[in-house]
Design a protein around this motif. Structure first.
Motif, PDB file in Angstrom:
ATOM      1  N   PRO C 124       0.741  -1.244  -0.076  1.00  0.00           N
ATOM      2  CA  PRO C 124       0.172  -0.173   0.154  1.00  0.00           C
ATOM      3  C   PRO C 124       0.841   1.254   0.161  1.00  0.00           C
ATOM      4  O   PRO C 124       0.474   2.241  -0.707  1.00  0.00           O
ATOM      5  CB  PRO C 124      -0.851  -0.124   1.187  1.00  0.00           C
ATOM      6  CG  PRO C 124      -0.240  -1.413   2.080  1.00  0.00           C
ATOM      7  CD  PRO C 124       0.508  -2.091   1.052  1.00  0.00           C
ATOM      8  N   LEU C 127       1.794   1.629  -3.691  1.00  0.00           N
ATOM      9  CA  LEU C 127       0.582   2.420  -4.451  1.00  0.00           C
ATOM     10  C   LEU C 127       0.371   3.862  -3.923  1.00  0.00           C
ATOM     11  O   LEU C 127      -0.049   4.483  -5.058  1.00  0.00           O
ATOM     12  CB  LEU C 127      -0.703   1.463  -4.058  1.00  0.00           C
ATOM     13  CG  LEU C 127      -0.942   0.123  -4.198  1.00  0.00           C
ATOM     14  CD1 LEU C 127      -2.094  -0.513  -3.840  1.00  0.00           C
ATOM     15  CD2 LEU C 127      -0.481  -0.144  -5.835  1.00  0.00           C
ATOM     16  N   ARG C 128       0.285   4.091  -2.797  1.00  0.00           N
ATOM     17  CA  ARG C 128       0.153   5.644  -2.615  1.00  0.00           C
ATOM     18  C   ARG C 128       1.243   6.389  -3.228  1.00  0.00           C
ATOM     19  O   ARG C 128       0.873   7.489  -4.019  1.00  0.00           O
ATOM     20  CB  ARG C 128       0.363   6.132  -1.065  1.00  0.00           C
ATOM     21  CG  ARG C 128      -0.744   5.300  -0.208  1.00  0.00           C
ATOM     22  CD  ARG C 128      -0.805   5.998   1.347  1.00  0.00           C
ATOM     23  NE  ARG C 128       0.387   5.460   1.956  1.00  0.00           N
ATOM     24  CZ  ARG C 128       0.795   4.650   2.737  1.00  0.00           C
ATOM     25  NH1 ARG C 128       0.023   3.846   2.810  1.00  0.00           N
ATOM     26  NH2 ARG C 128       1.960   4.587   3.469  1.00  0.00           N
ATOM     27  N   GLY C 131       0.239   6.647  -6.872  1.00  0.00           N
ATOM     28  CA  GLY C 131      -1.093   7.568  -7.288  1.00  0.00           C
ATOM     29  C   GLY C 131      -0.050   8.890  -7.267  1.00  0.00           C
ATOM     30  O   GLY C 131      -0.530   9.882  -7.932  1.00  0.00           O
ATOM     31  N   ALA C 132       0.438   9.018  -6.251  1.00  0.00           N
ATOM     32  CA  ALA C 132       1.270  10.666  -6.013  1.00  0.00           C
ATOM     33  C   ALA C 132       1.914  11.032  -7.485  1.00  0.00           C
ATOM     34  O   ALA C 132       2.099  12.038  -7.942  1.00  0.00           O
ATOM     35  CB  ALA C 132       2.212  10.890  -4.890  1.00  0.00           C
ATOM     36  N   GLY C 134       1.045   9.647 -10.327  1.00  0.00           N
ATOM     37  CA  GLY C 134       0.235   9.918 -11.591  1.00  0.00           C
ATOM     38  C   GLY C 134       0.313   8.902 -12.462  1.00  0.00           C
ATOM     39  O   GLY C 134      -0.090   9.058 -13.520  1.00  0.00           O
ATOM     40  N   VAL C 135       0.887   7.566 -12.087  1.00  0.00           N
ATOM     41  CA  VAL C 135       1.136   6.654 -13.069  1.00  0.00           C
ATOM     42  C   VAL C 135       0.323   5.281 -13.002  1.00  0.00           C
ATOM     43  O   VAL C 135       0.507   4.413 -13.501  1.00  0.00           O
ATOM     44  CB  VAL C 135       2.703   6.209 -13.235  1.00  0.00           C
ATOM     45  CG1 VAL C 135       3.486   7.286 -13.527  1.00  0.00           C
ATOM     46  CG2 VAL C 135       3.072   5.685 -11.919  1.00  0.00           C
ATOM     47  N   MET C 136      -0.633   5.388 -12.272  1.00  0.00           N
ATOM     48  CA  MET C 136      -1.785   4.303 -12.082  1.00  0.00           C
ATOM     49  C   MET C 136      -2.206   3.830 -13.064  1.00  0.00           C
ATOM     50  O   MET C 136      -2.664   2.395 -13.321  1.00  0.00           O
ATOM     51  CB  MET C 136      -2.826   4.586 -11.027  1.00  0.00           C
ATOM     52  CG  MET C 136      -2.467   4.768  -9.627  1.00  0.00           C
ATOM     53  SD  MET C 136      -1.329   3.351  -8.817  1.00  0.00           S
ATOM     54  CE  MET C 136      -2.820   2.027  -8.555  1.00  0.00           C
TER      55      MET C 136
END
Lengths: 223, 223, 223, 223, 223, 223
Positions: C124, C127-128, C131-132, C134-136
């Motif tokens: 996790p 994953l955060r 996300g920060a 911006g590549v999800m």
């Protein structure tokens, strides 16, 4: 009305073009635009690699240029939409790509679309395109049937693999609508839909339907 | 070590190639891979349209094919990264695109990247590409300086417009890092950075730096 | 040229630092910036928890402060990039995080990246971070090998688990490029790549390559 | 019921803590959990930089550790949510961050949230956080009032700047709900809401409301 | 303080309303707002289809209109949040939907949320809603337990299926927090959390907690 | 072929229905499906609020139920697509919403779509819908012309405001294609396109074109 929708199959296969022609036949009307399907003589027998995709753009643009005057709209009938934006730039007519229209139509039929590709190597190319389209939040998965040219001529085997992949897209990836990731396979659509139990979009039909609608509307408003 | 990084400028301008060569010169080391910059003879004088982009792919692939044996890596030095995936498919070497590397490097220097384009018509092409890259959540804006070829030869005017556009990207769109959306303009980088007050990425430098690193690492591990 | 790239391993393990040093050795050139790898004496033996990540930031900033004058760039060599933005704020030099650079480099090698983590609890946190970044939309999955410190010293077991996880990332999650989610494991990279059949990014190498390029370029332009 | 909600202001300002205490007073009930607001003695007078954010984590974790036994929940009362995940890892209680809760509450009040920050340098830090939260599709903009400590003590000036920034977020960026990007400013909320004409979320209130609800529910179900 | 939180169960089932009432009982305080749970007489026995969702909106709005004067806030207690925005438009009070609040609360407890739905047909409806909320980057999966009304009355079977689906969401889809995709099932929450090993959000509790907090705060500031 | 495309204008305005009928007239062919446009007697004179949107669903479903047997497809002709999913659930025919089809068609004509809304209060409703559609990465802005019913009857004023808003969407928000966010305004389309200089999508035409295509294709394959 005499402007035509030109459906350019950018490979040289007459068999594929004939299959496309049959698929879009119901979209012809006696008082509507003609729908002319044609192969690109300079194209490869099939479009499989990124090189194939890129390699057909210049000859396709030349062919479209010859057709420009009598064209009402163009449809590029290969699931990689080769040359879509170059032709949009070149032509004064609207240009529809079957991948773009197939996916957009799928968005009206389910919340998560899956794609049945032919070759594994096409999958990342499709993903780049769906990213460029900005629709990844609606994307379930894109899986290949993985059959070579010889095997694709075995219709029963092809359908079986499509059904198998379609069922995986539905059950394991949550797809509730599927797009056939290839032109010229409309003959499998009904059986596939029946077997998988979700709507199946045949992308050439999706694109030509939008193109015909556009030509009718543009002729009415620009007499 | 004798494998080279080939930096292919897919337009035919020797001036641009010379400017690229100067920009990447600091990345040469006496014991490192060579960096060879070359123009594509078959390319147009400049790459402006989607047609230009698509049209250089086949000759670029041929040129790269000739260089394959002596290549350690390829860099495609046009901000539309023409033929990036076709060359990746064709070559056993790694291939770097300056738009891709320029934007990715920008992501290490700010939270929202802006792009200074040359022509307005390039902007939607860039947006499609950033969408395919999946980086739209980091994107501030892409604005053109809007100068034609003649005006671009006026260096003072070009720099002034770049500064003006850069300041708009920063103040109105919240960009905190900028990418120069063109090859061959490294000479403006320092002045632009000074004037706008945010880091400026020159994309050819970004790509060649990554390519050189890759060649060094791959030669060490596969002797 | 005498500015160095300082590669700070924020844990106190000399073994890890030595492994990092070996991994980046090919990036050294006789006329280029030095690459100095060092452990953080105050750090824990390994960085496993969020507390470990946050706890090394202040000592890491102090260490970097001491090195500032002779630094050309910093690399933070822990896959959680601890203190990345605090160091960027503190230092006049560019700062590279191995997670950031590892993932960005992976984006040049495949369309969907997977990550091989060590511990489940790191996932996790990763994953955060993605996300920060911006590549999800490019993210396939992040799966842990789940080995404790003792087991990690068993190299064969570690490689076997990495291969197993890598294959799952590829086949079940569609990853076509993988990032090693840990520093100091470059010795497994080639075998892992061979076994899984997709490119593997060793993140310390990715970051140091970018840092070296930056130092060369910045020294050239700010003599 | 005797478990408390501990609201930790990670800066050392008693004034800010008193303002937080006043803001959350209405959430106290005679038969509900206590709400205890406290300053972090080791913290800086105000948290402005990333270094400040990172620097308070370890002392905050120690303070929370001392409070663990009597805690029902923790609230970290700084808009950068310092140490949120480290405390979640350390504590058996739920931990609420005011930035996280402020933004999530805003999502129930409008479709695009804007943030009124204090300093320009906080904006990219906020953006990274909103990216990690995965809410960028709902994000309008984050703009700073840009006042220093001295100016912030001028309440009329502060309110005027907040209103000005709030109106820009609404009219130029399409925000239909705003979050105050700072703790301890609840006294401006009503006037700001009145002047700008969109709902304003005070993030400490948002977080403590969620924390109180959680403590009540968890005590009921784990007697 | 005498304003009430009205929790409107838009189906007509008194059993469900009683279960909701029990679930939110711990949120009542002697000096706080009342919490009044009520069924919608005109509603169907259960809300299963999109038609059910849309069909209850008008009667729900009428019921809310009658309650407006004594209301401090409304909670719509159905996981499809029927009429949420119409009621927000109609009422001067804040309106909370249990799906919205349940998911937002989940975002404070894990990085990827999963949803346990009752019926397969609800899943695409949920997905559309999560898309409208802009939280798809945090979404793991939404899976149905697939039990009909008769089977749902078998509590052991219902819990078993919930646990089974919860475990799949965790292990196969990477969910680290789950939301119960239905009102009136709070009695299973603790057992489910215990069995699956990740936090479970009961959405009615999440929404009422936020509503109570809001009423307390708004009464304090608008006496 | 005798199945009809039923275009249901869910407001009671015969004027709007007549305008829709004129707009889609070019899509009629002598051998194709009929296109029948009808008003919903029970609907309000215009659909402006969320309550209006939700309130027409049940009568619209009843009307569609009466038409089911002779229907080939349904089009819901209001830019909020009221009852789209309830009708898809109820009917065995395909159902097209004009907002959905209008936006999807826009995605084939530009990279960033703007929407010209009538009322400011519609904008967040549209945004929720675009979020549910997953197309926010392609979204430029949605701006209202802000005219009341009386002013809308002034055609010159309406066109002027549309042009003004369209130009803002293009120049300030980067839209390169616009969607008219309302049914019944096709008469302004050509002038608007001319004045703004980007393609304009009239959403009823977009939806009916797709519906006609679908009916033709489905009749051909299911005789």
């Amino acid at each position: 009305m005499n402007s035509s929708v030109y459906v350019i199959n950018p490979n040289s296969s007459q068999t594929v073009t004939a299959a496309i022609d049959a698929a879009v036949a119901p979209l012809r009307s006696v008082d509507g635009p003609g729908i002319v399907c044609l192969s690109l003589t300079e194209g490869p027998p099939g479009i499989q690699s990124q090189r194939d995709v890129d390699g057909v753009i210049m000859p396709m643009l030349r062919k479209a240029s010859e057709l420009e005057e009598s064209a009402g709209a163009f449809v590029i009938a290969c699931f990689s939409d080769p040359g879509l934006h170059a032709l949009r730039e070149q032509s004064r007519r609207r240009v529809f790509g079957i991948a773009e229209c197939g996916v957009l139509t799928a968005l009206t039929l389910g919340q998560r679309f899956g794609v049945i590709a032919i070759l594994p190597t096409s999958v990342p190319r499709h993903l780049r395109y769906f990213g460029a389209m900005g629709v990844m939040d609606r994307f379930a998965a894109d899986l290949p049937i993985g059959l070579g040219v010889a095997e694709l001529s075995d219709e029963q085997k092809t359908l079986s693999r499509m059904i198998e992949v379609g069922r995986t897209l539905k059950s394991a990836h949550g797809a509730d609508v599927l797009v056939m990731g290839c032109a010229g396979m409309a003959r499998y659509r009904a059986a596939l839909e029946e077997a998988v139990g979700v709507p199946i979009v045949e992308p050439t039909q999706a694109a030509v339907a939008m193109a015909v609608g556009h030509v009718r509307l543009s002729q009415a408003f620009t007499p």
